[in-house]
Write a protein that holds these residues in place. Structure first.
Motif, PDB file in Angstrom:
ATOM      1  N   LEU A   1       0.827  -1.211   0.000  1.00  0.00           N
ATOM      2  CA  LEU A   1       0.000   0.000   0.000  1.00  0.00           C
ATOM      3  C   LEU A   1       0.858   1.257   0.000  1.00  0.00           C
ATOM      4  O   LEU A   1       0.571   2.226  -0.715  1.00  0.00           O
ATOM      5  CB  LEU A   1      -0.930  -0.007   1.221  1.00  0.00           C
ATOM      6  CG  LEU A   1      -1.955  -1.151   1.286  1.00  0.00           C
ATOM      7  CD1 LEU A   1      -2.707  -1.108   2.612  1.00  0.00           C
ATOM      8  CD2 LEU A   1      -2.930  -1.073   0.117  1.00  0.00           C
ATOM      9  N   LEU A   2       1.921   1.245   0.792  1.00  0.00           N
ATOM     10  CA  LEU A   2       2.773   2.429   0.897  1.00  0.00           C
ATOM     11  C   LEU A   2       3.583   2.669  -0.380  1.00  0.00           C
ATOM     12  O   LEU A   2       3.764   3.817  -0.807  1.00  0.00           O
ATOM     13  CB  LEU A   2       3.717   2.292   2.090  1.00  0.00           C
ATOM     14  CG  LEU A   2       3.065   2.321   3.480  1.00  0.00           C
ATOM     15  CD1 LEU A   2       4.110   2.030   4.555  1.00  0.00           C
ATOM     16  CD2 LEU A   2       2.396   3.657   3.736  1.00  0.00           C
ATOM     17  N   THR A   3       4.074   1.581  -0.969  1.00  0.00           N
ATOM     18  CA  THR A   3       4.929   1.752  -2.147  1.00  0.00           C
ATOM     19  C   THR A   3       4.150   2.234  -3.358  1.00  0.00           C
ATOM     20  O   THR A   3       4.721   2.848  -4.255  1.00  0.00           O
ATOM     21  CB  THR A   3       5.641   0.430  -2.492  1.00  0.00           C
ATOM     22  OG1 THR A   3       4.672  -0.620  -2.651  1.00  0.00           O
ATOM     23  CG2 THR A   3       6.620   0.045  -1.413  1.00  0.00           C
ATOM     24  N   THR A   4       2.855   1.946  -3.386  1.00  0.00           N
ATOM     25  CA  THR A   4       2.040   2.452  -4.492  1.00  0.00           C
ATOM     26  C   THR A   4       2.088   3.970  -4.539  1.00  0.00           C
ATOM     27  O   THR A   4       2.111   4.577  -5.617  1.00  0.00           O
ATOM     28  CB  THR A   4       0.581   1.993  -4.327  1.00  0.00           C
ATOM     29  OG1 THR A   4       0.536   0.571  -4.328  1.00  0.00           O
ATOM     30  CG2 THR A   4      -0.287   2.518  -5.465  1.00  0.00           C
ATOM     31  N   ARG A   5       2.157   4.582  -3.374  1.00  0.00           N
ATOM     32  CA  ARG A   5       2.160   6.045  -3.310  1.00  0.00           C
ATOM     33  C   ARG A   5       3.567   6.629  -3.284  1.00  0.00           C
ATOM     34  O   ARG A   5       3.843   7.640  -3.923  1.00  0.00           O
ATOM     35  CB  ARG A   5       1.391   6.490  -2.072  1.00  0.00           C
ATOM     36  CG  ARG A   5       1.315   8.006  -1.908  1.00  0.00           C
ATOM     37  CD  ARG A   5       0.408   8.399  -0.774  1.00  0.00           C
ATOM     38  NE  ARG A   5       0.310   9.853  -0.655  1.00  0.00           N
ATOM     39  CZ  ARG A   5      -0.410  10.484   0.263  1.00  0.00           C
ATOM     40  NH1 ARG A   5      -1.111   9.774   1.146  1.00  0.00           N
ATOM     41  NH2 ARG A   5      -0.452  11.799   0.308  1.00  0.00           N
ATOM     42  N   PHE A   6       4.460   5.998  -2.520  1.00  0.00           N
ATOM     43  CA  PHE A   6       5.773   6.599  -2.291  1.00  0.00           C
ATOM     44  C   PHE A   6       6.922   5.905  -3.020  1.00  0.00           C
ATOM     45  O   PHE A   6       8.034   6.428  -3.040  1.00  0.00           O
ATOM     46  CB  PHE A   6       6.081   6.620  -0.790  1.00  0.00           C
ATOM     47  CG  PHE A   6       5.052   7.324   0.041  1.00  0.00           C
ATOM     48  CD1 PHE A   6       4.941   8.703  -0.006  1.00  0.00           C
ATOM     49  CD2 PHE A   6       4.183   6.618   0.859  1.00  0.00           C
ATOM     50  CE1 PHE A   6       3.990   9.371   0.765  1.00  0.00           C
ATOM     51  CE2 PHE A   6       3.227   7.269   1.628  1.00  0.00           C
ATOM     52  CZ  PHE A   6       3.131   8.647   1.572  1.00  0.00           C
ATOM     53  N   GLY A   7       6.694   4.709  -3.560  1.00  0.00           N
ATOM     54  CA  GLY A   7       7.789   3.918  -4.099  1.00  0.00           C
ATOM     55  C   GLY A   7       8.374   3.040  -3.010  1.00  0.00           C
ATOM     56  O   GLY A   7       8.116   3.245  -1.815  1.00  0.00           O
ATOM     57  N   SER A   8       9.173   2.053  -3.389  1.00  0.00           N
ATOM     58  CA  SER A   8       9.676   1.093  -2.402  1.00  0.00           C
ATOM     59  C   SER A   8      10.852   1.624  -1.598  1.00  0.00           C
ATOM     60  O   SER A   8      11.052   1.233  -0.443  1.00  0.00           O
ATOM     61  CB  SER A   8      10.073  -0.217  -3.095  1.00  0.00           C
ATOM     62  OG  SER A   8      11.109   0.003  -4.034  1.00  0.00           O
ATOM     63  N   SER A   9      11.653   2.533  -2.164  1.00  0.00           N
ATOM     64  CA  SER A   9      12.851   2.979  -1.470  1.00  0.00           C
ATOM     65  C   SER A   9      12.579   3.685  -0.139  1.00  0.00           C
ATOM     66  O   SER A   9      13.220   3.360   0.865  1.00  0.00           O
ATOM     67  CB  SER A   9      13.689   3.884  -2.379  1.00  0.00           C
ATOM     68  OG  SER A   9      14.866   4.306  -1.714  1.00  0.00           O
ATOM     69  N   PRO A  10      11.639   4.643  -0.059  1.00  0.00           N
ATOM     70  CA  PRO A  10      11.394   5.284   1.241  1.00  0.00           C
ATOM     71  C   PRO A  10      10.957   4.295   2.311  1.00  0.00           C
ATOM     72  O   PRO A  10      11.344   4.407   3.479  1.00  0.00           O
ATOM     73  CB  PRO A  10      10.289   6.304   0.926  1.00  0.00           C
ATOM     74  CG  PRO A  10      10.425   6.586  -0.528  1.00  0.00           C
ATOM     75  CD  PRO A  10      10.856   5.290  -1.137  1.00  0.00           C
ATOM     76  N   VAL A  11      10.148   3.310   1.922  1.00  0.00           N
ATOM     77  CA  VAL A  11       9.681   2.299   2.878  1.00  0.00           C
ATOM     78  C   VAL A  11      10.843   1.419   3.315  1.00  0.00           C
ATOM     79  O   VAL A  11      11.004   1.102   4.501  1.00  0.00           O
ATOM     80  CB  VAL A  11       8.554   1.453   2.267  1.00  0.00           C
ATOM     81  CG1 VAL A  11       8.026   0.439   3.292  1.00  0.00           C
ATOM     82  CG2 VAL A  11       7.410   2.343   1.779  1.00  0.00           C
ATOM     83  N   LEU A  12      11.686   1.026   2.359  1.00  0.00           N
ATOM     84  CA  LEU A  12      12.842   0.192   2.679  1.00  0.00           C
ATOM     85  C   LEU A  12      13.846   0.940   3.544  1.00  0.00           C
ATOM     86  O   LEU A  12      14.424   0.381   4.487  1.00  0.00           O
ATOM     87  CB  LEU A  12      13.501  -0.286   1.382  1.00  0.00           C
ATOM     88  CG  LEU A  12      14.739  -1.179   1.523  1.00  0.00           C
ATOM     89  CD1 LEU A  12      14.449  -2.399   2.376  1.00  0.00           C
ATOM     90  CD2 LEU A  12      15.245  -1.595   0.141  1.00  0.00           C
ATOM     91  N   ARG A  13      14.050   2.220   3.252  1.00  0.00           N
ATOM     92  CA  ARG A  13      15.016   3.013   4.022  1.00  0.00           C
ATOM     93  C   ARG A  13      14.553   3.217   5.460  1.00  0.00           C
ATOM     94  O   ARG A  13      15.379   3.376   6.367  1.00  0.00           O
ATOM     95  CB  ARG A  13      15.257   4.353   3.329  1.00  0.00           C
ATOM     96  CG  ARG A  13      15.964   4.208   1.982  1.00  0.00           C
ATOM     97  CD  ARG A  13      16.187   5.543   1.287  1.00  0.00           C
ATOM     98  NE  ARG A  13      17.178   6.357   1.993  1.00  0.00           N
ATOM     99  CZ  ARG A  13      17.633   7.521   1.544  1.00  0.00           C
ATOM    100  NH1 ARG A  13      17.168   8.007   0.390  1.00  0.00           N
ATOM    101  NH2 ARG A  13      18.542   8.195   2.228  1.00  0.00           N
ATOM    102  N   ALA A  14      13.253   3.203   5.682  1.00  0.00           N
ATOM    103  CA  ALA A  14      12.733   3.259   7.055  1.00  0.00           C
ATOM    104  C   ALA A  14      12.725   1.879   7.690  1.00  0.00           C
ATOM    105  O   ALA A  14      12.993   1.721   8.889  1.00  0.00           O
ATOM    106  CB  ALA A  14      11.328   3.853   7.054  1.00  0.00           C
ATOM    107  N   GLY A  15      12.428   0.859   6.888  1.00  0.00           N
ATOM    108  CA  GLY A  15      12.297  -0.493   7.418  1.00  0.00           C
ATOM    109  C   GLY A  15      13.604  -1.117   7.855  1.00  0.00           C
ATOM    110  O   GLY A  15      13.647  -1.865   8.835  1.00  0.00           O
ATOM    111  N   GLY A  16      14.708  -0.827   7.152  1.00  0.00           N
ATOM    112  CA  GLY A  16      15.998  -1.409   7.519  1.00  0.00           C
ATOM    113  C   GLY A  16      16.417  -1.045   8.930  1.00  0.00           C
ATOM    114  O   GLY A  16      16.636  -1.928   9.770  1.00  0.00           O
TER     115      GLY A  16
END
Length: 419
Positions: free
Chosen positions: A75-90
């Motif tokens: 859901l998040l990557t649809t709006r923001f892309g995968s990189s911002p989510v991954l950079r927070a998730g790591g």
């Protein structure tokens, strides 16, 4: 010759290499932190006084929450892309395992592990999105190399637990050390990841709909079941290897952590050589032989009387099962020549199913019979991988008949077709 296409500009080639290194860093951090936590399972069981059934329920909850995290990531990557989510998730994974290490009460542990599961799900989904994006830019399969880097991280994570246990460090100090290293690497890798515009692949809605209609479910289900059986065995090793070595064979935590390290080491060896092996032999043979070898390794673990013998057994399991997952995704990709990712997404559903079933099943058998029998069960299930191996002989579905159209210029091959 450079591994990228000769038609790619030097600037684009440099950007792709930078992205590949950055995404590999994310895989490394995930494997490193996850293994650092898994090798502390026996110590956590001892600290909180869980019996094997209670421990299995706790372990089962982590992949369930991870599944939720994976959905949230989508859901998040649809709006923001995968990189911002991954950079927070790591860094989030690093923080989560630290909180787990310092939990003093059961309710604190439950909350910490829920946080772990959520962060693992976020990272698992987004790092694979990034991996697919890099693979698309390279125009050939490179995902297997990312899985190998994950295994390398897991080896070092297990060795970190072994080393800190040998020094007499507490669970909290050990996990905090792993977390700090992981967080630093995640922060360094983040800027090099693909941005939303770089990873996007514009596929016409009509193409997606047509692909979804033609991708057959039967081979997807058969391949998925084989993957599920592999992950049941993987769950047994990942969650219970340190418990088995420490409780059944009376080894120290430092020695117990080496079981997972040996498993991941041979996983790394198998995946590093995987492309050459599959090129020489068929995917069916690779998966079939792997199922036999993995099953024999689990039997060796169950029959072992010394820590060294069990560690050798875990190494055999890793070598045998190392290529089942990459070949599952490869076989699914051949069913989706349009490269929409639909077939791969369907097969990936069986990943979490295997972990959930494995956590519950192995714990139930360990409680009702013994930890030894808990490894016999996935050994028997590994025979199912052998039986299902012919389903890995996949090919693109026949296209629906359409009216003749004028010839069009050839288009570049998709990564699946190039493989």
């Amino acid at each position: 010759m450079d591994e990228l296409s000769a038609s790619v500009s030097p600037e684009a080639a440099a950007r792709d290499r930078r992205a590949r290194i950055a995404v590999a860093g994310a895989y490394f951090v995930q494997g490193f932190c996850f293994a650092g936590l898994l090798t502390q399972v026996a110590s956590l069981q001892k600290r909180f006084g869980f019996d094997d059934t209670q421990l299995s329920l706790v372990l089962l909850a982590v992949p369930v929450v991870a599944g939720v995290g994976s959905v949230v990531a989508g859901l998040l990557t649809t709006r923001f892309g995968s990189s911002p989510v991954l950079r927070a998730g790591g860094p989030g994974v690093a923080l989560a395992i630290t909180v787990t290490g310092f939990a003093a009460e059961r309710w604190q542990l439950y909350l910490a592990l829920a946080f772990v599961g959520l962060m693992l799900g976020l990272v698992d989904a987004t790092m694979n999105m990034q991996g697919v994006g890099v693979e698309r830019r390279y125009g050939r399969p490179v995902l297997n190399s990312f899985h190998a880097v994950w295994s390398a991280g897991a080896i070092l994570g297990a060795l970190a637990t072994s080393g800190t246990a040998h020094l007499g460090w507490s669970i909290g100090a050990s996990l905090a050390t792993v977390a700090v290293v992981g967080a630093i690497l995640a922060l360094i890798a983040g800027p090099g990841q693909l941005r939303k515009a770089e990873e996007a692949q514009e596929i016409p809605a009509a193409t997606v709909a047509a692909a979804e209609a033609t991708i057959p479910w039967r081979p997807i289900i058969l391949i998925g079941i084989a993957m599920m059986l592999m992950f049941i065995a993987d769950s047994a090793v990942s969650n219970w290897s340190s418990v088995f070595i420490e409780k059944a064979l009376h080894a120290s935590t430092a020695v117990a952590a080496l079981g997972l390290a040996a498993y991941q080491a041979t996983m790394l060896v198998g995946r590093t050589a995987g492309d050459r092996i599959v090129s020489r032999f068929s995917p069916t043979m690779v998966v079939s032989v792997g199922g036999v070898v993995g099953g024999l390794g689990l039997i060796l673990v169950a029959a072992s009387t010394t820590p060294a013998l069990s560690i050798a057994g875990f190494a055999v399991v890793g070598l045998g099962l190392s290529l089942v997952v990459p070949q599952s995704f490869s076989a699914a990709g051949r069913l989706d020549p349009a490269g929409t990712g639909i077939a791969i997404a369907r097969v990936n559903l069986f990943n979490y199913v295997g972990f959930v079933v494995g956590a519950g099943l192995i714990g139930a058998v360990a409680e009702s019979l013994s930890l030894r029998w808990a490894f016999v069960v996935p050994a028997l299930l590994a025979a199912g991988i052998v039986v299902l191996s012919p389903s890995f002989r996949t090919h693109a579905p026949e296209p629906a008949a359409t009216p003749a159209t004028p010839a069009t210029p050839a288009t570049p091959a998709t990564p699946e077709a190039a493989s």
